[in-house]
Design a protein around this motif. Structure first.
Motif, mmCIF file in Angstrom:
data_model
loop_
_atom_site.group_PDB
_atom_site.id
_atom_site.type_symbol
_atom_site.label_atom_id
_atom_site.label_comp_id
_atom_site.label_asym_id
_atom_site.label_seq_id
_atom_site.Cartn_x
_atom_site.Cartn_y
_atom_site.Cartn_z
ATOM 1 N N ARG A 1 15.810 6.768 -1.320
ATOM 2 C CA ARG A 1 15.568 7.923 -0.529
ATOM 3 C C ARG A 1 14.082 8.402 -0.883
ATOM 4 N NH1 ARG A 1 20.383 8.257 -3.004
ATOM 5 N NH2 ARG A 1 22.150 8.632 -1.482
ATOM 6 N N LEU A 2 13.646 8.398 -1.947
ATOM 7 C CA LEU A 2 12.019 8.784 -2.007
ATOM 8 C C LEU A 2 11.208 8.088 -1.214
ATOM 9 C CD1 LEU A 2 12.186 9.669 -5.884
ATOM 10 C CD2 LEU A 2 11.493 11.111 -4.181
ATOM 11 N N ALA A 3 11.361 6.530 -1.207
ATOM 12 C CA ALA A 3 10.658 5.634 -0.524
ATOM 13 C C ALA A 3 10.659 5.859 0.866
ATOM 14 C CB ALA A 3 11.114 4.183 -1.112
ATOM 15 N N ARG A 4 11.828 6.259 1.172
ATOM 16 C CA ARG A 4 12.022 6.338 2.751
ATOM 17 C C ARG A 4 11.933 7.907 3.129
ATOM 18 N NH1 ARG A 4 17.085 2.418 1.831
ATOM 19 N NH2 ARG A 4 15.824 0.539 1.846
ATOM 20 N N SER B 1 0.810 -1.120 -0.090
ATOM 21 C CA SER B 1 -0.092 0.010 0.024
ATOM 22 C C SER B 1 0.894 1.267 -0.122
ATOM 23 C CB SER B 1 -0.861 -0.085 1.308
ATOM 24 O OG SER B 1 0.011 0.240 2.555
ATOM 25 N N VAL B 2 1.999 1.391 0.455
ATOM 26 C CA VAL B 2 3.026 2.313 0.257
ATOM 27 C C VAL B 2 4.054 2.260 -0.533
ATOM 28 C CG1 VAL B 2 2.357 2.866 2.916
ATOM 29 C CG2 VAL B 2 4.358 1.631 2.445
ATOM 30 N N ALA B 3 4.244 1.202 -0.881
ATOM 31 C CA ALA B 3 5.386 0.846 -1.822
ATOM 32 C C ALA B 3 5.114 1.527 -3.371
ATOM 33 C CB ALA B 3 5.871 -0.634 -2.128
ATOM 34 N N PRO B 4 6.026 2.583 -3.736
ATOM 35 C CA PRO B 4 5.608 3.357 -4.789
ATOM 36 C C PRO B 4 5.809 2.349 -6.414
ATOM 37 C CG PRO B 4 8.189 3.847 -4.174
ATOM 38 C CD PRO B 4 7.403 2.926 -3.194
ATOM 39 N N LEU C 1 12.970 -3.953 -3.710
ATOM 40 C CA LEU C 1 12.931 -4.148 -2.201
ATOM 41 C C LEU C 1 12.294 -2.665 -1.614
ATOM 42 C CD1 LEU C 1 16.494 -5.352 -1.192
ATOM 43 C CD2 LEU C 1 14.366 -6.686 -1.482
ATOM 44 N N VAL C 2 12.158 -1.589 -2.570
ATOM 45 C CA VAL C 2 11.623 -0.614 -2.080
ATOM 46 C C VAL C 2 10.391 -0.058 -2.958
ATOM 47 C CG1 VAL C 2 13.626 0.451 -1.127
ATOM 48 C CG2 VAL C 2 13.337 0.908 -3.358
#
Length: 359
Positions: free
Chosen positions: A339-342, A28-31, A56-57
């Motif tokens: 970095r964007l994912a985090r 649901s949050v993984a881009p 992984l992200v």
């Protein structure tokens, strides 16, 4: 700039559609991540291990986009050479797009102002691409300081290293970079790396850049001077400014005439920064020499005078990342997606205000 690719390299077929993401990152949050570039570039920029890192992200789309011909549901778009232009019409089909990560240098060729107007984050791997350009430039400066190119041609015609080069000016101090005065035009990413390399070679560095004050130039290891003074003083001049309306023809006939006899001009930036006709006139007489990885026009037509002069070396725009060097750009882009994912700041962030003074 569109980079030619090897047509024999097929698009990769080993990446599964929407591979599983890191269990710590819920779907649901993984881009959703997509690629837009010349398809054969993907395995060169992003070998399988890097694409697995991406999985992984985020959820990675397999199909590489080379034409925007339908809805775009990606949240993060990784672009490269050959990416179709992203304008308002494309953005209208991409309501979820929140970031464009360019796995190459300049973003000007494929992004319009509409991308920035919508608040989409933009990143470029220009810093990673600057490394091979700076390495190439330093190699050319080392060789040019010894007149290696003109002497190699003279040797093939029966000359020898100790002989004077007919029609080519050679100041007595010529013999290497140590102690040489080198002028750097533009403290760009590449320019700054070149300055550092020149200092390690023991060269005296002059810098001309309207955006860099004297104190900052000194911290870089250079002395800030006006461009005309740089042209009068430097034995070698290397160009690293962006192509802008005010920089086209920056080294025109008047400034080229200011160069010392025997000076060498190295250009790995953009061909339009040097007046080609004026450069031909100056080099044809042997007064100065040139090493050009970029030209105006590009490519030069067959039989162009610059291609035949013994004191001019022209290479086909090869200083940027190629072959094994491309992985560095992919690694940078993957790091940006992580970095964007985090929720972390981008290392290669491009702001709309930067467009007026970057390549």
């Amino acid at each position: 700039m569109t980079r030619p690719v090897n047509p024999a390299v097929p698009p990769p077929a080993d990446l599964p559609v929407d591979p599983p993401v890191n269990p710590a990152v819920t779907p649901s949050v993984a881009p959703l991540v997509a690629f837009a570039m010349q398809p054969p570039l993907l395995p060169e920029l992003f070998p399988l291990d890097l694409r697995r890192r991406l999985s992984l992200v985020g959820r990675v789309r397999e199909r590489v986009i080379d034409v925007f011909d339908g809805p775009l549901d990606a949240e993060i778009l990784i672009t490269g050479w050959g990416c179709p232009r992203i304008d308002a019409d494309v953005l209208a089909t991409a309501p979820r797009l929140r970031a464009v990560v360019h796995a190459a240098g300049s973003v000007k060729g494929h992004l319009t102002a509409a991308v920035f107007d919508r608040g989409i984050a933009v990143s470029s791997a220009a810093q990673a691409n600057a490394v091979p350009v700076a390495e190439f430039t330093l190699a050319m400066l080392v060789l040019a300081a010894k007149q290696a190119f003109a002497r190699a041609r003279a040797y093939s015609a029966g000359g020898w290293s100790g002989d004077a080069l007919p029609g080519v000016a050679t100041p007595g101090e010529r013999g290497g970079l140590r102690g040489a005065t080198v002028g750097v035009i533009g403290a760009s990413r590449v320019g700054r790396l070149v300055i550092g390399g020149l200092r390690s070679h023991g060269a005296r560095v002059l810098l001309s850049d309207p955006y860099v004050p004297a104190e900052e130039a000194a911290r870089l290891g250079a002395r800030a001077v006006p461009l005309d003074e740089l042209c009068r003083s430097a034995e070698l001049v290397t160009v690293h400014a962006p192509e802008l309306p005010e920089t086209r023809g920056l080294l025109d006939g008047r400034r080229l005439a200011l160069l010392r006899d025997g000076a060498v001009v190295v250009n790995t930036a953009r061909g339009a920064l040097i007046d080609t006709d004026a450069l031909v006139r100056q080099c044809s007489g042997g007064r100065i020499s040139a090493v050009l990885d970029v030209t105006d026009p590009e490519p030069l037509p067959p039989g162009h005078p610059l291609l035949g002069l013994p004191n001019v070396l022209v290479t086909p725009h090869i200083s940027g990342a190629r072959g094994r060097e491309l992985r560095r750009l992919g690694e940078f882009a993957v790091g940006e997606v992580e970095r964007l994912a985090r929720g972390r700041p981008l290392r290669g962030a491009i702001r709309v205000a930067d467009l007026n003074r970057i390549a």
